[in-house]
Design an enzyme around this catalytic site. Structure first.
Site, PDB file in Angstrom:
ATOM      1  N   HIS A   1       0.839  -1.198   0.000  1.00  0.00           N
ATOM      2  CA  HIS A   1       0.000   0.000   0.000  1.00  0.00           C
ATOM      3  C   HIS A   1       0.873   1.246   0.000  1.00  0.00           C
ATOM      4  O   HIS A   1       1.710   1.407   0.871  1.00  0.00           O
ATOM      5  CB  HIS A   1      -0.886   0.033   1.261  1.00  0.00           C
ATOM      6  CG  HIS A   1      -2.131  -0.767   1.125  1.00  0.00           C
ATOM      7  ND1 HIS A   1      -3.193  -0.639   1.983  1.00  0.00           N
ATOM      8  CD2 HIS A   1      -2.498  -1.694   0.205  1.00  0.00           C
ATOM      9  CE1 HIS A   1      -4.150  -1.465   1.607  1.00  0.00           C
ATOM     10  NE2 HIS A   1      -3.750  -2.121   0.553  1.00  0.00           N
TER      11      HIS A   1
ATOM     12  N   TYR B   1      -8.500   5.847   8.316  1.00  0.00           N
ATOM     13  CA  TYR B   1      -8.579   6.221   9.736  1.00  0.00           C
ATOM     14  C   TYR B   1      -9.583   7.353   9.832  1.00  0.00           C
ATOM     15  O   TYR B   1      -9.381   8.409   9.214  1.00  0.00           O
ATOM     16  CB  TYR B   1      -7.220   6.701  10.252  1.00  0.00           C
ATOM     17  CG  TYR B   1      -6.169   5.614  10.334  1.00  0.00           C
ATOM     18  CD1 TYR B   1      -5.972   4.900  11.514  1.00  0.00           C
ATOM     19  CD2 TYR B   1      -5.360   5.299   9.241  1.00  0.00           C
ATOM     20  CE1 TYR B   1      -4.999   3.901  11.606  1.00  0.00           C
ATOM     21  CE2 TYR B   1      -4.397   4.302   9.323  1.00  0.00           C
ATOM     22  CZ  TYR B   1      -4.223   3.608  10.508  1.00  0.00           C
ATOM     23  OH  TYR B   1      -3.268   2.621  10.588  1.00  0.00           O
TER      24      TYR B   1
ATOM     25  N   PRO C   1      -3.048   0.765  19.016  1.00  0.00           N
ATOM     26  CA  PRO C   1      -2.915   0.273  17.635  1.00  0.00           C
ATOM     27  C   PRO C   1      -3.051   1.329  16.544  1.00  0.00           C
ATOM     28  O   PRO C   1      -2.736   1.053  15.388  1.00  0.00           O
ATOM     29  CB  PRO C   1      -4.029  -0.776  17.528  1.00  0.00           C
ATOM     30  CG  PRO C   1      -4.972  -0.486  18.633  1.00  0.00           C
ATOM     31  CD  PRO C   1      -4.203   0.191  19.713  1.00  0.00           C
TER      32      PRO C   1
ATOM     33  N   LYS D   1       1.864   0.124  14.921  1.00  0.00           N
ATOM     34  CA  LYS D   1       3.296   0.029  15.209  1.00  0.00           C
ATOM     35  C   LYS D   1       3.707  -1.162  16.080  1.00  0.00           C
ATOM     36  O   LYS D   1       4.890  -1.517  16.131  1.00  0.00           O
ATOM     37  CB  LYS D   1       3.771   1.317  15.916  1.00  0.00           C
ATOM     38  CG  LYS D   1       3.764   2.522  15.029  1.00  0.00           C
ATOM     39  CD  LYS D   1       4.813   2.395  13.939  1.00  0.00           C
ATOM     40  CE  LYS D   1       4.658   3.418  12.849  1.00  0.00           C
ATOM     41  NZ  LYS D   1       4.627   2.885  11.495  1.00  0.00           N
TER      42      LYS D   1
ATOM     43  N   TYR E   1       4.437   6.758   9.418  1.00  0.00           N
ATOM     44  CA  TYR E   1       3.578   5.602   9.115  1.00  0.00           C
ATOM     45  C   TYR E   1       4.360   4.484   8.431  1.00  0.00           C
ATOM     46  O   TYR E   1       4.173   3.308   8.756  1.00  0.00           O
ATOM     47  CB  TYR E   1       2.375   6.031   8.263  1.00  0.00           C
ATOM     48  CG  TYR E   1       1.280   4.995   8.303  1.00  0.00           C
ATOM     49  CD1 TYR E   1       0.362   4.972   9.353  1.00  0.00           C
ATOM     50  CD2 TYR E   1       1.192   3.990   7.339  1.00  0.00           C
ATOM     51  CE1 TYR E   1      -0.617   3.991   9.441  1.00  0.00           C
ATOM     52  CE2 TYR E   1       0.217   3.007   7.410  1.00  0.00           C
ATOM     53  CZ  TYR E   1      -0.684   3.013   8.468  1.00  0.00           C
ATOM     54  OH  TYR E   1      -1.634   2.030   8.555  1.00  0.00           O
TER      55      TYR E   1
HETATM   56  P1  RFL Z   1       2.880 -11.675  21.515  1.00  0.00           P
HETATM   57  O1  RFL Z   1       2.364 -11.801  20.117  1.00  0.00           O
HETATM   58  O2  RFL Z   1       1.957 -11.275  22.567  1.00  0.00           O
HETATM   59  O3  RFL Z   1       3.543 -13.054  21.869  1.00  0.00           O
HETATM   60  C1  RFL Z   1       3.967 -13.363  23.168  1.00  0.00           C
HETATM   61  C2  RFL Z   1       3.857 -14.840  23.337  1.00  0.00           C
HETATM   62  O4  RFL Z   1       4.343 -15.195  24.620  1.00  0.00           O
HETATM   63  C3  RFL Z   1       3.465 -16.163  25.166  1.00  0.00           C
HETATM   64  N1  RFL Z   1       3.640 -16.144  26.633  1.00  0.00           N
HETATM   65  C4  RFL Z   1       4.319 -17.086  27.307  1.00  0.00           C
HETATM   66  N2  RFL Z   1       4.968 -18.182  26.908  1.00  0.00           N
HETATM   67  C5  RFL Z   1       5.552 -18.959  27.853  1.00  0.00           C
HETATM   68  N3  RFL Z   1       5.505 -18.670  29.177  1.00  0.00           N
HETATM   69  C6  RFL Z   1       4.858 -17.580  29.628  1.00  0.00           C
HETATM   70  N4  RFL Z   1       4.816 -17.314  30.919  1.00  0.00           N
HETATM   71  C7  RFL Z   1       4.238 -16.723  28.674  1.00  0.00           C
HETATM   72  N5  RFL Z   1       3.527 -15.580  28.762  1.00  0.00           N
HETATM   73  C8  RFL Z   1       3.174 -15.248  27.518  1.00  0.00           C
HETATM   74  C9  RFL Z   1       2.111 -15.752  24.690  1.00  0.00           C
HETATM   75  O5  RFL Z   1       1.187 -16.845  24.737  1.00  0.00           O
HETATM   76  C10 RFL Z   1       2.419 -15.319  23.275  1.00  0.00           C
HETATM   77  O6  RFL Z   1       2.307 -16.366  22.337  1.00  0.00           O
HETATM   78  O7  RFL Z   1       4.116 -10.666  21.568  1.00  0.00           O
HETATM   79  P2  RFL Z   1       5.274 -10.368  20.486  1.00  0.00           P
HETATM   80  O8  RFL Z   1       5.807 -11.634  19.889  1.00  0.00           O
HETATM   81  O9  RFL Z   1       6.187  -9.405  21.115  1.00  0.00           O
HETATM   82  O10 RFL Z   1       4.517  -9.686  19.264  1.00  0.00           O
HETATM   83  C11 RFL Z   1       3.943  -8.427  19.424  1.00  0.00           C
HETATM   84  C12 RFL Z   1       2.668  -8.322  18.598  1.00  0.00           C
HETATM   85  O11 RFL Z   1       1.874  -9.467  18.772  1.00  0.00           O
HETATM   86  C13 RFL Z   1       1.882  -7.087  18.990  1.00  0.00           C
HETATM   87  O12 RFL Z   1       2.735  -5.959  19.104  1.00  0.00           O
HETATM   88  C14 RFL Z   1       0.809  -6.723  17.987  1.00  0.00           C
HETATM   89  O13 RFL Z   1      -0.096  -7.759  17.733  1.00  0.00           O
HETATM   90  C15 RFL Z   1       0.072  -5.527  18.530  1.00  0.00           C
HETATM   91  N6  RFL Z   1      -1.108  -5.285  17.755  1.00  0.00           N
HETATM   92  C16 RFL Z   1      -0.961  -4.652  16.565  1.00  0.00           C
HETATM   93  N7  RFL Z   1       0.259  -4.272  16.127  1.00  0.00           N
HETATM   94  C17 RFL Z   1       0.418  -3.682  14.927  1.00  0.00           C
HETATM   95  O14 RFL Z   1       1.546  -3.391  14.528  1.00  0.00           O
HETATM   96  N8  RFL Z   1      -0.680  -3.433  14.136  1.00  0.00           N
HETATM   97  C18 RFL Z   1      -1.923  -3.789  14.513  1.00  0.00           C
HETATM   98  O15 RFL Z   1      -2.824  -3.593  13.743  1.00  0.00           O
HETATM   99  C19 RFL Z   1      -2.129  -4.423  15.777  1.00  0.00           C
HETATM  100  N9  RFL Z   1      -3.346  -4.816  16.179  1.00  0.00           N
HETATM  101  C20 RFL Z   1      -2.348  -5.737  18.190  1.00  0.00           C
HETATM  102  C21 RFL Z   1      -3.469  -5.495  17.364  1.00  0.00           C
HETATM  103  C22 RFL Z   1      -2.494  -6.421  19.410  1.00  0.00           C
HETATM  104  C23 RFL Z   1      -3.715  -6.877  19.827  1.00  0.00           C
HETATM  105  N10 RFL Z   1      -3.791  -7.525  21.108  1.00  0.00           N
HETATM  106  C24 RFL Z   1      -2.598  -7.810  21.840  1.00  0.00           C
HETATM  107  C25 RFL Z   1      -4.933  -7.703  21.875  1.00  0.00           C
HETATM  108  C26 RFL Z   1      -4.687  -5.972  17.745  1.00  0.00           C
HETATM  109  C27 RFL Z   1      -4.834  -6.665  18.959  1.00  0.00           C
HETATM  110  C28 RFL Z   1      -6.208  -7.178  19.281  1.00  0.00           C
HETATM  111  C1  PHB Z   2      -5.549  -3.999  11.159  1.00  0.00           C
HETATM  112  O1  PHB Z   2      -5.655  -4.249   9.946  1.00  0.00           O
HETATM  113  O2  PHB Z   2      -5.851  -4.833  12.036  1.00  0.00           O
HETATM  114  C2  PHB Z   2      -5.029  -2.674  11.558  1.00  0.00           C
HETATM  115  C3  PHB Z   2      -4.610  -1.769  10.604  1.00  0.00           C
HETATM  116  C4  PHB Z   2      -4.117  -0.542  10.988  1.00  0.00           C
HETATM  117  C5  PHB Z   2      -4.053  -0.228  12.331  1.00  0.00           C
HETATM  118  C6  PHB Z   2      -4.461  -1.132  13.295  1.00  0.00           C
HETATM  119  C7  PHB Z   2      -4.959  -2.360  12.918  1.00  0.00           C
HETATM  120  O3  PHB Z   2      -3.570   0.994  12.703  1.00  0.00           O
END
Ligand code: RFL
Ligand code: PHB
Length: 393
Positions: free
Chosen positions: A72, A201, A293, A297, A384
């Site tokens: 994109h 957004y 979110p 990032k 971004y």
């Molecule tokens: P994760 O993905 O949370 O993975 C951590 C892993 O550690 C495990 N864990 C354990 N394992 C063993 N022993 C323990 N005691 C443990 N405690 C925890 C967990 O089960 C898990 O599998 O962290 P990681 O790898 O640092 O990755 C980070 C990303 O996942 C996170 O930053 C993003 O998903 C955040 N996020 C978003 N980021 C974006 O860049 N764009 C987005 O659009 C976006 N949307 C989101 C999101 C996070 C969300 N969460 C957390 C609710 C949307 C949601 C809904």
């Molecule tokens: C998503 O596609 O889940 C998404 C995209 C942009 C954002 C957050 C979440 O800033």
């Protein structure tokens, strides 16, 4: 059991680290609290910066992303019934972001790591990290109800916000910076064509809305909701009605609705841990920081931490160098804080805060200024697409 790098967490951070180390002949073991099905079923991020996409290619897991991902070159900001496109490429010398779901990316990482003989113990929660100041730190974890020990040279705490690595550090050795926001995001995933090819957004008096996608046939939408709201309060129709109310008319008319594949609520917070290194234990990804979110990032910061950490560990094992390990925390945090700032600023500009009419008017003035100025568009675009990784060698 013994390994070189013990990794807690099989999310994107832990898996990407394991993969990059493996390609340099460095051995690791991952312990993960959840089952593989649970980890691969989580719907999370969807936007990858170019730096992250390149790191995935370096980890030799970029093939499906390059085939199926959608580059994109722009995003839209909607406010006051208007839509303004920010041309990301034009303001950043041709940079773009890649739309590719975290769920898919995690699957690619797991498949590649297991195919290469990598070790991941699922359903094996770590409970504590011991002796991380020594040259033999130990991860204490449970497997089938039995206590196990993983002895390592280094521990990587990639265990997310609720993980145990950070909690193994005494309170007087760690600083936590935290801000919570008084609302959440209610998200829906649905197999309907996205209303717009590029992400929208939207600032609206009823609250923020976001139109995103996973493919040409799968959409991801969010609306700002109350913190204590519950998915059970929302029918599919109620979600679509609320989304449409928050979009400019011309966009709203084009929304295709359908049944949910998933619906969930996420809280919003800014959170940073300092430092990210404790002796021979390192924190990376959500274990060390959380961003709201808005701006997409979180996942990308996990990748930039792993960029620095993998290089530091590789320099140690290949050249006995410790200087990059010493610089990891400061280098990673410098980039983290800039993304925390951007995500906070974008969040404040787009969401509804209580019933304060002046805040809304100020937001609209800021959006009008930003989109009406080349400098403003550049600020938005360069943040971004992602700030560059520092030279780290
Ligand atoms: P994760 O993905 O949370 O993975 C951590 C892993 O550690 C495990 N864990 C354990 N394992 C063993 N022993 C323990 N005691 C443990 N405690 C925890 C967990 O089960 C898990 O599998 O962290 P990681 O790898 O640092 O990755 C980070 C990303 O996942 C996170 O930053 C993003 O998903 C955040 N996020 C978003 N980021 C974006 O860049 N764009 C987005 O659009 C976006 N949307 C989101 C999101 C996070 C969300 N969460 C957390 C609710 C949307 C949601 C809904
Ligand atoms: C998503 O596609 O889940 C998404 C995209 C942009 C954002 C957050 C979440 O800033």
């Amino acid at each position: 059991m013994r390994t070189q790098v013990g990794i807690i967490g099989a999310g994107p951070s832990g898996l990407l680290l394991a993969r990059l180390l493996h390609l340099q002949g460095i051995e690791s073991v991952i312990v993960e609290r959840q089952s593989m099905e649970h980890v691969l079923g989580r719907i999370r991020a969807g936007v990858l910066e170019e730096g992250m996409a390149n790191l995935l290619r370096e980890a030799q897991v970029g093939e499906r992303m390059d085939q199926e991902g959608l580059p994109h070159e722009g995003i839209h900001l909607a406010f006051s019934g208007r839509m303004e496109r920010i041309d990301l490429a034009a303001h950043t010398g041709g940079k773009a972001v890649m739309i590719y779901g975290q769920t898919e990316l995690t699957k690619d990482l797991v498949d590649a790591h297991l195919a290469a003989g990598g070790v991941i113990h699922y359903e094996s929660p770590a409970v504590f990290v011991e002796d991380y100041e020594s040259d033999q730190p130990r991860i204490i974890y449970e497997q089938n109800g039995q206590r196990q020990e993983l002895i390592c040279d280094f521990v990587a705490g990639c265990d997310g916000y609720h993980g145990v690595a950070r909690q193994s550090v005494p309170a007087d050795k760690i600083r936590l910076f935290e801000k919570t926001y008084p609302f959440g995001w209610l998200g829906i995933l649905s197999d309907v064509p996205p209303v717009e090819e590029e992400i929208i957004y939207a600032n609206h008096e009823r609250g923020f809305a976001l139109c995103s996608l996973r493919s040409h046939t799968r959409s991801r939408y969010y609306v700002q909701c109350e913190l204590d709201d519950d998915v059970a309060n929302w029918t599919d129709d109620a979600f679509w009605d609320e989304l449409r109310r928050r979009l400019p008319d011309e966009v709203s008319e084009r929304v295709t609705t359908g049944p949910r594949l998933e619906m969930s609520i996420a809280p919003l917070r800014s959170f940073v841990v300092e430092p990210l290194r404790f002796g021979n234990m390192f924190l990376a990804g959500d274990a060390g920081h959380i961003v709201p979110p808005t701006g997409a990032k979180g996942l990308n910061l996990a990748a930039s931490d792993i960029f620095y950490l993998s290089r530091a560990l590789i320099a140690y094992y290949s050249e006995k160098r410790t200087d990059l390990l010493d610089r990891y925390s400061a280098a990673a945090l410098r980039r983290v804080w800039k993304a925390v700032r951007f995500s906070w600023w974008f969040t404040e500009m787009m969401h509804r805060f209580e019933d304060d009419p002046i805040t809304y008017r100020l937001q609209i003035a800021e959006l009008d200024y930003l989109t009406g100025s080349e400098a403003g568009r550049t600020v938005m675009a360069e943040n971004y697409v992602g700030l560059p990784f520092e030279t780290f060698e």
